[in-house]
Design an enzyme around this catalytic site. Structure first.
Site, PDB file in Angstrom:
ATOM      1  CG  ASP A   1      57.347  59.121  64.999  1.00  0.00           C
ATOM      2  OD1 ASP A   1      57.819  58.765  66.103  1.00  0.00           O
ATOM      3  OD2 ASP A   1      57.989  59.049  63.946  1.00  0.00           O
TER       4      ASP A   1
ATOM      5  N   GLY B   1      62.723  38.778  78.355  1.00  0.00           N
ATOM      6  CA  GLY B   1      63.789  38.284  77.492  1.00  0.00           C
ATOM      7  C   GLY B   1      63.212  38.135  76.088  1.00  0.00           C
TER       8      GLY B   1
ATOM      9  CE1 TYR C   1      65.478  47.726  72.658  1.00  0.00           C
ATOM     10  CE2 TYR C   1      66.631  45.829  73.560  1.00  0.00           C
ATOM     11  CZ  TYR C   1      65.448  46.513  73.318  1.00  0.00           C
ATOM     12  OH  TYR C   1      64.249  45.994  73.746  1.00  0.00           O
TER      13      TYR C   1
ATOM     14  CB  VAL D   1      58.849  38.611  73.236  1.00  0.00           C
ATOM     15  CG1 VAL D   1      57.368  38.351  73.035  1.00  0.00           C
ATOM     16  CG2 VAL D   1      59.168  38.897  74.693  1.00  0.00           C
TER      17      VAL D   1
ATOM     18  N   GLY E   1      52.107  51.749  70.944  1.00  0.00           N
ATOM     19  CA  GLY E   1      52.682  50.702  70.079  1.00  0.00           C
ATOM     20  C   GLY E   1      51.799  49.472  70.012  1.00  0.00           C
TER      21      GLY E   1
HETATM   22  P1  NDP Z   1      57.165  45.023  67.562  1.00  0.00           P
HETATM   23  O1  NDP Z   1      58.149  45.512  66.563  1.00  0.00           O
HETATM   24  O2  NDP Z   1      56.358  43.820  67.210  1.00  0.00           O
HETATM   25  O3  NDP Z   1      56.184  46.222  67.969  1.00  0.00           O
HETATM   26  C1  NDP Z   1      56.697  47.490  68.276  1.00  0.00           C
HETATM   27  C2  NDP Z   1      55.560  48.481  68.440  1.00  0.00           C
HETATM   28  O4  NDP Z   1      56.124  49.762  68.763  1.00  0.00           O
HETATM   29  C3  NDP Z   1      54.753  48.649  67.164  1.00  0.00           C
HETATM   30  O5  NDP Z   1      53.389  48.725  67.470  1.00  0.00           O
HETATM   31  C4  NDP Z   1      55.238  49.988  66.622  1.00  0.00           C
HETATM   32  O6  NDP Z   1      54.186  50.653  65.934  1.00  0.00           O
HETATM   33  C5  NDP Z   1      55.580  50.742  67.908  1.00  0.00           C
HETATM   34  N1  NDP Z   1      56.518  51.821  67.618  1.00  0.00           N
HETATM   35  C6  NDP Z   1      57.823  51.706  67.244  1.00  0.00           C
HETATM   36  N2  NDP Z   1      58.333  52.916  66.971  1.00  0.00           N
HETATM   37  C7  NDP Z   1      57.332  53.815  67.179  1.00  0.00           C
HETATM   38  C8  NDP Z   1      57.232  55.224  67.061  1.00  0.00           C
HETATM   39  N3  NDP Z   1      58.267  55.976  66.653  1.00  0.00           N
HETATM   40  N4  NDP Z   1      56.049  55.832  67.333  1.00  0.00           N
HETATM   41  C9  NDP Z   1      54.998  55.082  67.738  1.00  0.00           C
HETATM   42  N5  NDP Z   1      55.019  53.751  67.878  1.00  0.00           N
HETATM   43  C10 NDP Z   1      56.177  53.125  67.595  1.00  0.00           C
HETATM   44  O7  NDP Z   1      58.017  44.752  68.894  1.00  0.00           O
HETATM   45  P2  NDP Z   1      57.604  44.189  70.335  1.00  0.00           P
HETATM   46  O8  NDP Z   1      56.156  44.028  70.445  1.00  0.00           O
HETATM   47  O9  NDP Z   1      58.484  43.035  70.590  1.00  0.00           O
HETATM   48  O10 NDP Z   1      58.134  45.383  71.229  1.00  0.00           O
HETATM   49  C11 NDP Z   1      57.313  46.073  72.155  1.00  0.00           C
HETATM   50  C12 NDP Z   1      58.182  46.518  73.328  1.00  0.00           C
HETATM   51  O11 NDP Z   1      58.727  45.371  73.974  1.00  0.00           O
HETATM   52  C13 NDP Z   1      59.377  47.377  72.918  1.00  0.00           C
HETATM   53  O12 NDP Z   1      59.522  48.414  73.860  1.00  0.00           O
HETATM   54  C14 NDP Z   1      60.552  46.405  72.996  1.00  0.00           C
HETATM   55  O13 NDP Z   1      61.758  47.052  73.242  1.00  0.00           O
HETATM   56  C15 NDP Z   1      60.120  45.544  74.163  1.00  0.00           C
HETATM   57  N6  NDP Z   1      60.747  44.251  74.278  1.00  0.00           N
HETATM   58  C16 NDP Z   1      60.667  43.345  73.245  1.00  0.00           C
HETATM   59  C17 NDP Z   1      61.266  42.096  73.391  1.00  0.00           C
HETATM   60  C18 NDP Z   1      61.286  41.094  72.295  1.00  0.00           C
HETATM   61  O14 NDP Z   1      62.119  40.156  72.359  1.00  0.00           O
HETATM   62  N7  NDP Z   1      60.418  41.168  71.303  1.00  0.00           N
HETATM   63  C19 NDP Z   1      61.924  41.717  74.649  1.00  0.00           C
HETATM   64  C20 NDP Z   1      61.977  42.757  75.641  1.00  0.00           C
HETATM   65  C21 NDP Z   1      61.371  43.963  75.453  1.00  0.00           C
HETATM   66  P3  NDP Z   1      54.343  51.423  64.528  1.00  0.00           P
HETATM   67  O15 NDP Z   1      55.505  50.812  63.811  1.00  0.00           O
HETATM   68  O16 NDP Z   1      53.028  51.212  63.840  1.00  0.00           O
HETATM   69  O17 NDP Z   1      54.558  52.840  64.919  1.00  0.00           O
HETATM   70  C1  8X3 Z   2      64.589  42.544  73.584  1.00  0.00           C
HETATM   71  C2  8X3 Z   2      65.221  41.315  74.137  1.00  0.00           C
HETATM   72  O1  8X3 Z   2      67.468  40.189  74.518  1.00  0.00           O
HETATM   73  O2  8X3 Z   2      66.911  40.870  72.237  1.00  0.00           O
HETATM   74  O3  8X3 Z   2      64.617  43.579  74.503  1.00  0.00           O
HETATM   75  O4  8X3 Z   2      67.500  42.502  73.905  1.00  0.00           O
HETATM   76  S1  8X3 Z   2      66.856  41.235  73.674  1.00  0.00           S
END
Ligand code: NDP
Ligand code: 8X3
Length: 252
Positions: A60, A184, A153, A186, A9
């Site tokens: 994917d 938390g 989630y 981001v 990702g």
């Molecule tokens: P983004 O949406 O900015 O990035 C998500 C990434 O995951 C993208 O690169 C996307 O790539 C990839 N992805 C999603 N689905 C697929 C798939 N089916 N196959 C391959 N790649 C996939 O979100 P974040 O950077 O915020 O999220 C990254 C991680 O951090 C996640 O696991 C999220 O749950 C976790 N997280 C995020 C928080 C937040 O508040 N933002 C807080 C806590 C945890 P593409 O679409 O090109 O496939």
């Molecule tokens: C993403 C952070 O608090 O929106 O994991 O679930 S929250």
């Protein structure tokens, strides 16, 4: 020889920030994601700036055969993967459980749990053969505490929490470190994806306080990889100062 990190990702948010962080620290990168154009642009930007090599794998993560075929494309000289960062993930929808959308549930479960398992299952044998490695799972505060309409989630991230512990137990005798980073809020594309493209609502989620940045998480994650061989950070829970727990925010 540069060390090698595989980041799932990497086309957006935390994964992309991780790619920049490890690149500036002279790692060769294996970057995955579905959006091929973004992967190729990121690769070109990184190799234009740093003396590193980048391999992109476009699949994917929900599809086992795509993951397996992607991993088969890793050439032998790239198989000495030092760090695997299981970052790909998403939330989709904010429905109460009785109004839940099956497709949303499946996307979250298949990506956040099954995708993480598929990729780990494919990469761990490379680490096991070398008797070393570091797996870092990006969990969430949502895996510790449930909030209204977070149901599935939160469940997937609670699963990441347990799977991380299970991995650490199963891999302890193979010299492989296992760490969870549980952030938390981001500010990334996360809310836009969760709210199905509603940019106004997604932006509103980050208003009135300073959320964490993807770079904050990349810096913390990188730190866990800089410690002596015998030191393993198990778990980091990190929030913005304005977030007290999974659902209490101080917004101005
Ligand atoms: P983004 O949406 O900015 O990035 C998500 C990434 O995951 C993208 O690169 C996307 O790539 C990839 N992805 C999603 N689905 C697929 C798939 N089916 N196959 C391959 N790649 C996939 O979100 P974040 O950077 O915020 O999220 C990254 C991680 O951090 C996640 O696991 C999220 O749950 C976790 N997280 C995020 C928080 C937040 O508040 N933002 C807080 C806590 C945890 P593409 O679409 O090109 O496939
Ligand atoms: C993403 C952070 O608090 O929106 O994991 O679930 S929250």
């Amino acid at each position: 020889m540069n060390k090698i990190v595989l980041i799932s990702g990497a086309t957006a948010g935390i994964g992309e920030a991780l790619a920049w962080k490890f690149a500036e620290n002279n790692y060769n990168l294996i970057l995955t994601g579905r959006r091929k154009d973004r992967l190729e642009k990121l690769k070109n930007d990184l190799i234009g700036k740093f003396q590193i090599e980048v391999l992109t794998l476009n699949f994917d993560i929900r599809e086992l055969t795509e993951v397996e075929n992607g991993v088969k494309k890793i050439p032998e000289n790239w198989q000495a993967i030092d760090i695997l960062i299981n970052n790909a993930g998403l939330a989709v929808g904010v429905s109460p459980i009785h109004e839940g959308v099956y497709d949303d549930w499946e996307r979250m479960i298949d990506t956040n749990i099954k995708g993480l398992l598929y990729l780990s299952r494919a990469i761990v044998p490379f680490m096991k053969a070398r008797k070393k490695g570091h797996i870092i799972n990006i969990g969430s505060i949502a895996g510790r505490q449930v909030y209204p309409n977070g149901n599935v989630y939160c469940g997937t991230k609670a699963a990441v929490h347990s799977i991380t512990e299970g991995m650490r137990i199963d891999l302890v005798s193979h010299g492989i470190k296992v760490t969870q980073i549980a952030p938390g809020a981001v500010e990334t594309e996360f809310s836009l994806v969760r709210l199905k493209g509603n940019a106004e609502a997604a932006n509103a989620f980050y208003k009135g306080y300073k959320p964490l940045s993807a770079k904050d998480i990349a810096d913390i994650t990188f730190y866990t990889t800089t410690l002596p061989e015998h030191v393993c950070i198990n778990d980091i829970l990190v929030t913005p100062i304005a977030q007290a727990n999974a659902y209490v925010y101080h917004k101005e």
